[in-house]
Design a protein around this motif. Structure first.
Motif, mmCIF file in Angstrom:
data_model
loop_
_atom_site.group_PDB
_atom_site.id
_atom_site.type_symbol
_atom_site.label_atom_id
_atom_site.label_comp_id
_atom_site.label_asym_id
_atom_site.label_seq_id
_atom_site.Cartn_x
_atom_site.Cartn_y
_atom_site.Cartn_z
ATOM 1 N N ASN A 179 0.847 -1.202 0.000
ATOM 2 C CA ASN A 179 0.000 0.000 0.000
ATOM 3 C C ASN A 179 0.881 1.251 0.000
ATOM 4 O O ASN A 179 0.482 2.289 0.490
ATOM 5 C CB ASN A 179 -0.929 -0.007 1.224
ATOM 6 C CG ASN A 179 -0.161 0.067 2.542
ATOM 7 O OD1 ASN A 179 1.004 -0.297 2.611
ATOM 8 N ND2 ASN A 179 -0.828 0.535 3.593
ATOM 9 N N PRO A 184 2.404 5.023 3.142
ATOM 10 C CA PRO A 184 1.108 4.554 2.657
ATOM 11 C C PRO A 184 0.467 5.565 1.703
ATOM 12 O O PRO A 184 0.547 6.779 1.911
ATOM 13 C CB PRO A 184 0.283 4.402 3.938
ATOM 14 C CG PRO A 184 1.299 4.102 4.999
ATOM 15 C CD PRO A 184 2.508 4.929 4.612
ATOM 16 N N ARG A 205 -4.233 3.400 -5.194
ATOM 17 C CA ARG A 205 -4.715 2.651 -4.031
ATOM 18 C C ARG A 205 -6.108 2.072 -4.300
ATOM 19 O O ARG A 205 -6.357 0.894 -4.032
ATOM 20 C CB ARG A 205 -4.778 3.575 -2.807
ATOM 21 C CG ARG A 205 -5.572 2.980 -1.669
ATOM 22 C CD ARG A 205 -5.744 3.907 -0.479
ATOM 23 N NE ARG A 205 -6.647 3.244 0.452
ATOM 24 C CZ ARG A 205 -7.946 3.505 0.558
ATOM 25 N NH1 ARG A 205 -8.499 4.455 -0.163
ATOM 26 N NH2 ARG A 205 -8.700 2.831 1.387
ATOM 27 N N ASN A 261 -5.941 -0.841 -6.550
ATOM 28 C CA ASN A 261 -5.361 -2.014 -5.886
ATOM 29 C C ASN A 261 -6.322 -2.679 -4.899
ATOM 30 O O ASN A 261 -6.125 -3.848 -4.540
ATOM 31 C CB ASN A 261 -4.064 -1.631 -5.160
ATOM 32 C CG ASN A 261 -2.952 -1.297 -6.139
ATOM 33 O OD1 ASN A 261 -3.043 -1.631 -7.325
ATOM 34 N ND2 ASN A 261 -1.912 -0.640 -5.664
ATOM 35 N N GLU A 288 -4.817 0.608 6.645
ATOM 36 C CA GLU A 288 -4.083 1.231 5.539
ATOM 37 C C GLU A 288 -3.293 2.466 5.939
ATOM 38 O O GLU A 288 -2.581 3.031 5.104
ATOM 39 C CB GLU A 288 -5.035 1.534 4.394
ATOM 40 C CG GLU A 288 -5.516 0.236 3.762
ATOM 41 C CD GLU A 288 -6.186 0.462 2.439
ATOM 42 O OE1 GLU A 288 -5.504 0.906 1.506
ATOM 43 O OE2 GLU A 288 -7.399 0.222 2.368
#
Ligand SMILES: [Fe+2]
Length: 295
Positions: free
Chosen positions: A90, A97, A105, A108, A271
């Motif tokens: 991530n 991040p 992101r 994904n 995350e």
């Protein structure tokens, strides 16, 4: 050292001991691991502290690496890892991040849907190898579903119904199911659907399996809603707990799976904290279905 494999789940998955993946393998070791893959479909190697170069070298024992182009929306200048490594972290190039609204992101997040790697490619992937470099403190398990056991458990009428069906797979179908519907013309061309057989047979063992993936969004010759309901039903069937192994990551685990025989997904995690997972992909060698010629 002698390669030994201990089965971790009633129908599949083995934990391997007696192999140092950072060193070159002997022909006997390669053969033992391939035989293990044919049988267990997922192999777990614990405590393998490797570099990207060592991960690529280990993977190449099983065939050439897949060309990763066309598999993501990340621009080359934004990539964190070198060619040959698939970044399933991530993290951005700065090692932090990705922002919540990062398109990279959001794209994904599709890895949290059940899928088989590269089923959106004309020649889909053979093996994937995932190395845990930094494990997230919350969640992030990877789950695997045995598509051979799922096929075996279908009733005879369903097996007959699906035997000759061909699906269309695209990254736009998996991401579309999450509400990501906006793509540039270039991305649309890159993500053009490909055809895959719904039932495939393993080239070595001959075992049939369901070739499902969230990238599958249509079935050739079938009205779309009917196709989507069938795919959804089959996916629910195939991902029942009795066919699923949950991998709880430890740092330096290396997990290797056969995309021809299993589906997988990652579960949600924190995350705001890093999760650095690096994948290598061994290319497949043949399409599963004839493609339509596109002018
Ligand atoms: Fe994946």
């Amino acid at each position: 050292m002698t390669v030994a494999i201990r089965q971790l789940h009633p129908v599949f998955v083995g934990e391997v001991s007696g192999v140092d993946v950072t060193a070159p393998l002997t022909a006997e070791e390669v053969a033992a691991i391939e035989a293990g893959m044919d049988r267990y479909a997922v192999l777990v190697f614990r405590d393998q502290q490797l570099t990207d170069e060592q991960q690529m070298a280990f993977s190449r024992h099983f065939g050439p690496l897949e060309d990763a182009r066309g598999g993501n929306i990340t621009k080359p200048e934004d990539k964190r890892l070198r060619v040959g490594m698939n970044d399933v972290s991530n993290l951005g190039r700065d090692g932090r991040p990705l922002a919540r609204d990062s398109r990279q992101r959001l794209f994904n997040l599709g890895n949290m849907l059940w899928h088989s790697d590269s089923s959106f490619r004309r020649i889909p992937a053979r093996y994937s190898l995932l190395s845990a470099r930094v494990v997230n403190p919350v969640g992030g398990n990877t789950e695997f579903a045995d598509m051979r056991a799922a096929y075996d458990a279908l009733d005879p009428a369903t097996k007959a119904q699906i035997e000759a069906l061909v699906c269309e797979h695209s990254l736009m179908y998996s991401r579309g199911s999450l509400g990501m519907l906006d793509y540039s013309d270039e991305e649309r061309a890159m993500f053009r659907p490909v055809r895959q057989s719904l039932v495939r047979r393993h080239p070595v063992t001959g075992r049939p399996s369901l070739y499902l993936s969230s990238h599958a969004g249509a079935i050739v010759g079938m009205p779309m809603p009917e196709a989507r309901i069938l795919l959804r039903d089959l996916t629910e069937h195939a991902t029942q707990p009795r066919f699923v192994y949950v991998h709880r990551w430890r740092q330096w685990d290396l997990v290797m799976w056969d995309n021809r025989q299993v589906m997988h997904r990652v579960r949600r995690y924190d995350e705001s904290q890093p999760r650095d997972m690096r994948r290598t992909t061994v290319a497949g060698d043949a399409p599963t279905a004839a493609q339509v010629e596109v002018a």
